[in-house]
Design a protein around this motif. Sequence first.
Motif, mmCIF file in Angstrom:
data_model
loop_
_atom_site.group_PDB
_atom_site.id
_atom_site.type_symbol
_atom_site.label_atom_id
_atom_site.label_comp_id
_atom_site.label_asym_id
_atom_site.label_seq_id
_atom_site.Cartn_x
_atom_site.Cartn_y
_atom_site.Cartn_z
ATOM 1 N N GLY A 1 0.819 -1.208 0.000
ATOM 2 C CA GLY A 1 0.000 0.000 0.000
ATOM 3 C C GLY A 1 0.852 1.256 0.000
ATOM 4 N N VAL A 2 1.917 1.263 0.794
ATOM 5 C CA VAL A 2 2.851 2.396 0.784
ATOM 6 C C VAL A 2 3.503 2.520 -0.587
ATOM 7 N N THR A 3 3.827 1.400 -1.202
ATOM 8 C CA THR A 3 4.409 1.407 -2.541
ATOM 9 C C THR A 3 3.464 2.058 -3.548
ATOM 10 N N PHE A 4 2.168 1.721 -3.477
ATOM 11 C CA PHE A 4 1.188 2.282 -4.420
ATOM 12 C C PHE A 4 1.065 3.794 -4.248
ATOM 13 N N VAL A 5 0.962 4.260 -3.002
ATOM 14 C CA VAL A 5 0.827 5.702 -2.750
ATOM 15 C C VAL A 5 2.070 6.444 -3.220
ATOM 16 N N GLY A 6 3.253 5.905 -2.892
ATOM 17 C CA GLY A 6 4.487 6.531 -3.347
ATOM 18 C C GLY A 6 4.594 6.566 -4.860
ATOM 19 N N GLY A 7 4.129 5.488 -5.514
ATOM 20 C CA GLY A 7 4.149 5.449 -6.969
ATOM 21 C C GLY A 7 3.220 6.461 -7.605
ATOM 22 N N TYR A 8 2.052 6.687 -7.008
ATOM 23 C CA TYR A 8 1.108 7.650 -7.593
ATOM 24 C C TYR A 8 1.643 9.076 -7.467
ATOM 25 N N ILE A 9 2.206 9.396 -6.306
ATOM 26 C CA ILE A 9 2.782 10.732 -6.121
ATOM 27 C C ILE A 9 3.909 10.958 -7.120
ATOM 28 N N ALA A 10 4.763 9.961 -7.289
ATOM 29 C CA ALA A 10 5.850 10.079 -8.254
ATOM 30 C C ALA A 10 5.310 10.215 -9.670
ATOM 31 N N GLY A 11 4.226 9.502 -9.988
ATOM 32 C CA GLY A 11 3.658 9.547 -11.333
ATOM 33 C C GLY A 11 3.140 10.920 -11.729
ATOM 34 N N ILE A 12 2.592 11.661 -10.783
ATOM 35 C CA ILE A 12 2.101 13.012 -11.082
ATOM 36 C C ILE A 12 3.250 13.909 -11.527
ATOM 37 N N PHE A 13 4.350 13.849 -10.797
ATOM 38 C CA PHE A 13 5.518 14.662 -11.177
ATOM 39 C C PHE A 13 6.130 14.172 -12.486
ATOM 40 N N CYS A 14 6.099 12.865 -12.713
ATOM 41 C CA CYS A 14 6.613 12.307 -13.966
ATOM 42 C C CYS A 14 5.871 12.872 -15.168
ATOM 43 N N ALA A 15 4.553 12.915 -15.073
ATOM 44 C CA ALA A 15 3.732 13.394 -16.178
ATOM 45 C C ALA A 15 4.034 14.853 -16.507
ATOM 46 N N ILE A 16 4.228 15.668 -15.487
ATOM 47 C CA ILE A 16 4.456 17.098 -15.708
ATOM 48 C C ILE A 16 5.799 17.354 -16.395
ATOM 49 N N VAL A 17 6.866 16.724 -15.892
ATOM 50 C CA VAL A 17 8.192 17.030 -16.427
ATOM 51 C C VAL A 17 8.410 16.451 -17.824
ATOM 52 N N SER A 18 7.669 15.418 -18.199
ATOM 53 C CA SER A 18 7.914 14.770 -19.487
ATOM 54 C C SER A 18 6.874 15.097 -20.551
#
Length: 397
Positions: A300-317
């Motif tokens: 569950g911690v992995t999923f939450v951390g992955g979603y937060i990282a994904g938002i920043f990934c989308a913006i920078v790329s």
Amino acid sequence: MEAPKCSKHSYPKLWSRLWALACPFWSSEKNSESYTTSLHCEALNNYKEMDTQPSTSSIPVSLYKYQPCLSAASTSGRVTPSPPPPPAEEYSCEFGSLKYLILCSLGGVVSCGLTHTAVVPLDVVKCRMQVEPKRYRGLVQGLTLTVQEEGMRGLVKGWAPTAIGYSVQGLGKFGLYETFKIYYAELLGPERAYLWRTSLYLAASASAEFFADIALAPMEAVKVRIQTQEGYANTLRDAVPKMFIEEGLWAFYKGVAPLWMRQIPYTMMKFACFERTVEALYKYVVPKPRDQCTKMEQLGVTFVGGYIAGIFCAIVSHPADSVVSVLNKEKGSTAVEVLKRLGMQGIWKGLFTRILMIGTLTALQWFIYDSVKVYLKLPRPPPPEMPASLREGLSLK
């Protein structure tokens, strides 16, 4: 003081120990007393052989290992056994070994291949919003228009090159990231690897993605051509020979430089942001240490951390993603020409759709990747801690 007489145990010495191992909670008064007595006898025999007086400090370890712990109720003859230690977690391989890296690559194949294929409908609309912004003005409108014109099959256009391309990319991305992370950490040493861990994550992920994108580029070009150029081709086997006849091998690799521009910042953010987010979640949010969390709580911690990282990934790329979509649709265009034509506003078209897609996709990728590691019993190191040598050095200052 006269040593007590030793009564012979009803079982031979070897079998009595095996019995103790098989039945640690064997607590009948008679057997418990005879067993304990036999152990004392064994200790006393050892002392006689050594010609020394018995002392508490020289009692054999087996005595502590097998003798039941006595509680306050022992005066009545009842024995309370001590709780068994928690079983140590067994792993299928050693951390950093070749088998570990190969299985991590397999986890990358599963996580990237499945997730990217699952979001193909969103990808179709996102690509069309980037190359035809006047017709495809939003996510819902784009989905509706695609179904009206092409039916439900239109939403899964390009699924085959997506599945193949991103499976191969996942193999390189996750497998090489683990490889480069270990290699760079060994070069830096434990203290610098901890202090510069964010830079280490960034360098390892950028190195891995550079090679992964070379494997992804051909299938990405085919995917975008199928999804955005109406009437060109509907399947992978139709599009590949047609593209090769028209433009040669260059058709499959002309988008590799923009792909690097999109994927390398994306992956650097994906891994570095994820690693530091998970570290922060365990430190400030999760109310107990990681080793006390269940496997599902850790995932569950992995999923939450992955979603937060994904938002920043989308913006920078996203700007580079817009250039890649237009470039793979048109013949003879260059990345600079496409960038000039799109302008500042055009390169951000479809950002919300991409955040929705990439946030969910990145979270699922990390969740699946971590689940594969759990299933295959791979080592999953906890968030990094300050080395003892560094802690001592800082305390002296």
